[in-house]
Every structure is written in structure tokens, then in C-alpha cells.
Design a protein around this motif. Structure first.
Motif, PDB file in Angstrom:
ATOM      1  N   LEU A  39      17.458 -29.930  33.683  1.00  0.00           N
ATOM      2  CA  LEU A  39      17.454 -31.388  33.818  1.00  0.00           C
ATOM      3  C   LEU A  39      16.051 -31.955  33.664  1.00  0.00           C
ATOM      4  N   PHE A  40      15.079 -31.246  34.210  1.00  0.00           N
ATOM      5  CA  PHE A  40      13.678 -31.668  34.069  1.00  0.00           C
ATOM      6  C   PHE A  40      13.287 -31.709  32.595  1.00  0.00           C
ATOM      7  N   LEU A  41      13.617 -30.645  31.862  1.00  0.00           N
ATOM      8  CA  LEU A  41      13.324 -30.589  30.427  1.00  0.00           C
ATOM      9  C   LEU A  41      14.117 -31.657  29.659  1.00  0.00           C
ATOM     10  N   SER A  42      15.355 -31.883  30.089  1.00  0.00           N
ATOM     11  CA  SER A  42      16.219 -32.870  29.415  1.00  0.00           C
ATOM     12  C   SER A  42      15.651 -34.278  29.522  1.00  0.00           C
ATOM     13  N   TYR A  43      15.136 -34.621  30.700  1.00  0.00           N
ATOM     14  CA  TYR A  43      14.564 -35.955  30.873  1.00  0.00           C
ATOM     15  C   TYR A  43      13.262 -36.108  30.081  1.00  0.00           C
ATOM     16  N   ILE A  44      12.510 -35.031  29.952  1.00  0.00           N
ATOM     17  CA  ILE A  44      11.308 -35.074  29.114  1.00  0.00           C
ATOM     18  C   ILE A  44      11.707 -35.316  27.658  1.00  0.00           C
ATOM     19  N   ILE A  45      12.739 -34.579  27.206  1.00  0.00           N
ATOM     20  CA  ILE A  45      13.248 -34.749  25.843  1.00  0.00           C
ATOM     21  C   ILE A  45      13.759 -36.175  25.640  1.00  0.00           C
ATOM     22  N   LEU A  46      14.498 -36.691  26.619  1.00  0.00           N
ATOM     23  CA  LEU A  46      15.012 -38.061  26.540  1.00  0.00           C
ATOM     24  C   LEU A  46      13.872 -39.060  26.381  1.00  0.00           C
ATOM     25  N   PHE A  47      12.832 -38.895  27.190  1.00  0.00           N
ATOM     26  CA  PHE A  47      11.688 -39.812  27.126  1.00  0.00           C
ATOM     27  C   PHE A  47      11.002 -39.741  25.765  1.00  0.00           C
ATOM     28  N   PHE A  94      16.251 -17.028  28.418  1.00  0.00           N
ATOM     29  CA  PHE A  94      17.036 -18.256  28.271  1.00  0.00           C
ATOM     30  C   PHE A  94      17.974 -18.134  27.076  1.00  0.00           C
ATOM     31  N   SER A  95      19.101 -18.842  27.157  1.00  0.00           N
ATOM     32  CA  SER A  95      20.096 -18.821  26.080  1.00  0.00           C
ATOM     33  C   SER A  95      20.020 -20.119  25.285  1.00  0.00           C
ATOM     34  N   ILE A  96      20.009 -19.989  23.974  1.00  0.00           N
ATOM     35  CA  ILE A  96      20.013 -21.147  23.076  1.00  0.00           C
ATOM     36  C   ILE A  96      21.314 -21.135  22.297  1.00  0.00           C
ATOM     37  N   GLN A  97      21.995 -22.256  22.278  1.00  0.00           N
ATOM     38  CA  GLN A  97      23.276 -22.353  21.580  1.00  0.00           C
ATOM     39  C   GLN A  97      23.088 -23.154  20.290  1.00  0.00           C
ATOM     40  N   PRO A  98      22.990 -22.483  19.147  1.00  0.00           N
ATOM     41  CA  PRO A  98      22.745 -23.177  17.878  1.00  0.00           C
ATOM     42  C   PRO A  98      23.762 -24.266  17.543  1.00  0.00           C
ATOM     43  N   SER A  99      25.011 -24.088  17.969  1.00  0.00           N
ATOM     44  CA  SER A  99      26.028 -25.102  17.661  1.00  0.00           C
ATOM     45  C   SER A  99      25.699 -26.436  18.330  1.00  0.00           C
ATOM     46  N   GLU A 100      25.032 -26.390  19.506  1.00  0.00           N
ATOM     47  CA  GLU A 100      24.628 -27.625  20.179  1.00  0.00           C
ATOM     48  C   GLU A 100      23.480 -28.297  19.431  1.00  0.00           C
ATOM     49  N   ILE A 101      22.537 -27.504  18.954  1.00  0.00           N
ATOM     50  CA  ILE A 101      21.434 -28.051  18.158  1.00  0.00           C
ATOM     51  C   ILE A 101      21.982 -28.678  16.887  1.00  0.00           C
ATOM     52  N   LEU A 312      27.251 -33.414  34.522  1.00  0.00           N
ATOM     53  CA  LEU A 312      27.632 -32.704  35.746  1.00  0.00           C
ATOM     54  C   LEU A 312      27.601 -31.187  35.565  1.00  0.00           C
ATOM     55  N   SER A 313      28.156 -30.712  34.459  1.00  0.00           N
ATOM     56  CA  SER A 313      28.277 -29.271  34.248  1.00  0.00           C
ATOM     57  C   SER A 313      26.925 -28.595  34.068  1.00  0.00           C
ATOM     58  N   TYR A 314      26.867 -27.356  34.494  1.00  0.00           N
ATOM     59  CA  TYR A 314      25.673 -26.530  34.303  1.00  0.00           C
ATOM     60  C   TYR A 314      25.512 -26.204  32.829  1.00  0.00           C
ATOM     61  N   GLY A 315      24.272 -26.180  32.365  1.00  0.00           N
ATOM     62  CA  GLY A 315      24.036 -25.783  30.977  1.00  0.00           C
ATOM     63  C   GLY A 315      22.641 -26.123  30.529  1.00  0.00           C
ATOM     64  N   GLY A 316      22.170 -25.428  29.501  1.00  0.00           N
ATOM     65  CA  GLY A 316      20.844 -25.670  28.964  1.00  0.00           C
ATOM     66  C   GLY A 316      20.899 -26.416  27.649  1.00  0.00           C
ATOM     67  N   SER A 317      21.397 -25.753  26.603  1.00  0.00           N
ATOM     68  CA  SER A 317      21.426 -26.348  25.258  1.00  0.00           C
ATOM     69  C   SER A 317      22.236 -27.642  25.223  1.00  0.00           C
ATOM     70  N   TYR A 318      23.391 -27.626  25.897  1.00  0.00           N
ATOM     71  CA  TYR A 318      24.250 -28.823  25.846  1.00  0.00           C
ATOM     72  C   TYR A 318      23.583 -30.009  26.534  1.00  0.00           C
ATOM     73  N   LEU A 319      22.876 -29.752  27.658  1.00  0.00           N
ATOM     74  CA  LEU A 319      22.196 -30.832  28.377  1.00  0.00           C
ATOM     75  C   LEU A 319      21.044 -31.406  27.561  1.00  0.00           C
ATOM     76  N   ILE A 320      20.219 -30.525  27.010  1.00  0.00           N
ATOM     77  CA  ILE A 320      19.065 -30.982  26.229  1.00  0.00           C
ATOM     78  C   ILE A 320      19.523 -31.749  24.992  1.00  0.00           C
ATOM     79  N   THR A 321      20.580 -31.258  24.347  1.00  0.00           N
ATOM     80  CA  THR A 321      21.142 -31.967  23.189  1.00  0.00           C
ATOM     81  C   THR A 321      21.661 -33.344  23.591  1.00  0.00           C
ATOM     82  N   LEU A 322      22.392 -33.396  24.690  1.00  0.00           N
ATOM     83  CA  LEU A 322      22.969 -34.645  25.168  1.00  0.00           C
ATOM     84  C   LEU A 322      21.891 -35.674  25.486  1.00  0.00           C
ATOM     85  N   TYR A 323      20.831 -35.240  26.164  1.00  0.00           N
ATOM     86  CA  TYR A 323      19.771 -36.167  26.556  1.00  0.00           C
ATOM     87  C   TYR A 323      18.919 -36.582  25.356  1.00  0.00           C
ATOM     88  N   ALA A 324      18.804 -35.705  24.365  1.00  0.00           N
ATOM     89  CA  ALA A 324      18.123 -36.087  23.128  1.00  0.00           C
ATOM     90  C   ALA A 324      18.900 -37.200  22.425  1.00  0.00           C
TER      91      ALA A 324
END
Length: 342
Positions: A39-47, A94-101, A312-324
């Protein structure tokens, strides 16, 4: 108050509330620390994406698209298999999901090409390529998002009827061939796609027969208001887990937050063909699908296809993609009158 409601950043209020609810549920699990970091990384990406000059994104988007295709091929070759799908690249723990990118890049690319009045056939081809690669993982949920991106773009396209018929015919033909192979020659289908395809079919069959442990325990937890074991309770089934564990006020808060986010997008989208409206219409449809599908999946009304609940759901790639996506959305809204943004 009116000034606050007109603020383009007001969408962050319901998003933050959902984040807090999700973190509160995850605080006693092993996923909490990673979720906090994501979430911290996601908000940085969003900004960053809310401030960056979008013309630079659009300038290099074709190269980013090629890079996303490279990642989809790479994950098929060296990706680690999890839950029957080879959809993740593992780097430094860490896991990266290319389909989310790819989802992020395809949204930007198709919105841009639609704004530039490019041929609908090009949009279809650009969607089919990642869809085939993602199908081989297999990741059914991601493919649905690619199609939502394409269909949403078509709304603002100057599409001729014959091209629309050709596109739909190609998709139906592809689906028809695969269904025919399933009934006529399953061995050939396995040789083409591998056994992973039938893992997805089993999910659909288990939904029809209502014998999936996740959906059964999800319904029991919600109905009894007593949380029992649910696989993926931190991800796909976090809605059922939260609702069964906490009082009804949390449920009401979640629904209000989701409604506020959707209304935010509905309010700012018009029929005018500009890059902001096209992009935000795509995001609206993706969020609509993701929210309603996940909740109905938790209620055992739809098959399980790996759709997390946004914010709400836990996740890395999906959260960062969503916030981007949210960041670019805010950027385009703030600068919608600026002709230099494309």
C-alpha cells in the motif's frame, strides 16, 4: 463543502477507508507487513502518476506494450506455478504478475489509440496477443479485464459495423473451435494448452455442482456470522471473511465506499470524446466488474476465477496496477482542458 466534493482527489477518502478496513482484518495474519508495504508503494505510484506529464507516457506506450508482451512470454518460460497457474515472476522475495502490468499498459494504449481514431482491427489485435499468452498461464480473470478494456474503448471508437462484425466473428470462431475440441478431441486440446486448462474447467464444474470448499465455507461464514476456514481469505474471499467477523456497520461502510468510488467516475464521465473520458470509462467498467463479480463470487452466485476485491484484498502487482490507474485517472481529470497532455 461544495469545493471539497468537486476536488478531484476526493476519491482517495473512500479508498483509504477500505485500505484501513483491509489492514485491520489482516493485522493478525502473516500478510499484514507485506500488505502495508504494498500500500505504501501503491500510494507513491499513485502520486507519481497523478503528477507526471501524460504526454510522455503516451509517447512511449508502444514500447511499454512490447515490454509487457515480453514479460508474458518470460513468465511462461521461467515463471513459478502457484495454484495451477504459471502467472508470477519471483524476484528478491517478491512476486510480479505480468498480466497485471499488461492490464495497466493495455488500458493506456487502447485509450490513446481510440482517442487518435485508430482502426478497431488494430485494437482487437493488440488485445488478442496478450489474451492468448495469458490464456496459456492460464489466468482467466486477466483475460476478462483485457476484453473489458477493448469493449470500453469501442464505445468511443468511430467503428464501422462491418469491422465490429468481423471482430465478434473472430472471437466467436476461436471460442467455438476450442469448445468443439473439448467434446471431440480432448487429447489434442491437452497437447495444445496443457492440463492447466482443465484446472479452470474443474472450477466451473465445481461451481455448477456447488461443491467447492471456498464458496461453501464462505456462505456458512456469512450466514452464521462466524468466520470458519476459507482458503484465500486474505485475497479473493476477504469480503466474506470481513463480513462474517465484524459487525454490520463494517459491511455498510464497505458498500458506501464502493458506491462513492463508482459514483465519482460516473459523475466525471461524459459522451465527449477526449482521452480523460475514454480512460475513465475503462476504469469504471473494470471496477464495476471487479467489485460485483468478487462479491457475487463470495456469495456462490458466480464461478471462482481469481478476482480480488479492489482496495481490500491482499496483493502486490494488482494493488500497484490499480493505484497507477487511479493516479493517471486523477491526472487526466485535473488536466482535461490541457491540449498538451496527449
Amino acid at each position: 463543502m461544495k469545493t471539497l466534493l468537486k476536488n478531484k482527489y476526493i476519491i482517495l477518502i473512500p479508498i483509504l477507508i477500505l485500505n484501513i478496513i483491509g489492514l485491520f482484518y489482516l493485522h493478525s495474519t502473516s500478510y499484514f507487513n507485506k500488505q502495508l508495504l504494498y500500500l505504501f508503494l501503491s500510494y507513491i505510484i499513485l502520486f507519481i502518476f497523478s503528477k507526471i506529464k501524460t504526454k510522455y507516457i503516451f509517447k512511449y506506450i508502444r514500447y511499454l506494450y512490447i515490454f509487457s508482451i515480453f514479460l508474458l512470454i518470460l513468465v511462461l518460460l521461467v515463471g513459478r506455478e502457484v495454484h495451477g497457474a504459471k502467472a508470477w515472476l519471483h524476484l528478491f522475495g517478491f512476486s510480479i504478475q505480468p498480466s497485471e502490468i499488461t492490464k495497466l499498459i493495455l488500458t493506456i494504449y487502447l485509450a490513446y489509440l481510440t482517442y487518435k481514431n485508430k482502426n478497431i482491427i488494430l485494437l482487437i489485435i493488440l488485445t488478442i496477443i496478450p489474451s492468448i499468452l495469458t490464456f496459456l498461464e492460464p489466468d482467466t480473470g486477466a483475460i476478462i479485464f483485457y476484453l473489458i478494456i477493448l469493449i470500453s474503448s469501442i464505445k468511443y471508437s468511430n467503428i464501422k459495423k462491418k469491422y465490429l462484425i468481423i471482430g465478434i466473428s473472430i472471437i466467436l470462431l476461436f471460442i467455438g473451435i476450442n469448445i468443439s475440441l473439448y467434446f471431440i478431441n480432448k487429447d489434442l486440446l491437452i497437447n495444445i494448452y496443457g492440463t492447466k486448462l482443465f484446472y479452470r474447467i474443474d472450477r466451473l464444474i465445481s461451481f455448477k455442482e456447488q461443491n467447492n470448499i471456498q464458496t461453501i465455507n464462505s456462505l456458512i461464514s456469512i450466514g452464521s456470522h462466524n468466520l470458519i476456514y476459507i482458503p484465500e481469505n486474505h485475497n479473493d474471499f476477504i469480503f466474506a471473511s470481513i463480513i462474517s467477523k465484524y459487525n454490520p456497520l463494517i459491511f455498510i461502510t464497505i458498500i458506501i465506499c464502493f458506491a462513492s468510488i463508482l459514483l465519482y467516475y460516473i459523475k466525471y464521465i461524459s459522451k465527449k470524446k477526449n482521452i480523460s473520458n475514454i480512460f475513465n470509462f475503462i476504469i469504471l467498467n473494470m471496477l464495476l466488474f471487479q467489485i460485483f463479480y468478487n462479491i457475487l463470487m463470495n456469495l456462490s452466485l458466480l464461478p471462482i476465477i481469481g478476482i480480488p476485491l479492489p482496495f481490500l484484498s491482499y496483493g502486490g502487482s494488482y494493488l500497484i496496477t490499480l493505484y497507477a490507474l487511479i493516479g493517471i485517472s486523477i491526472n487526466l481529470k485535473v488536466n482535461s482542458s490541457n491540449k498538451d497532455m496527449v
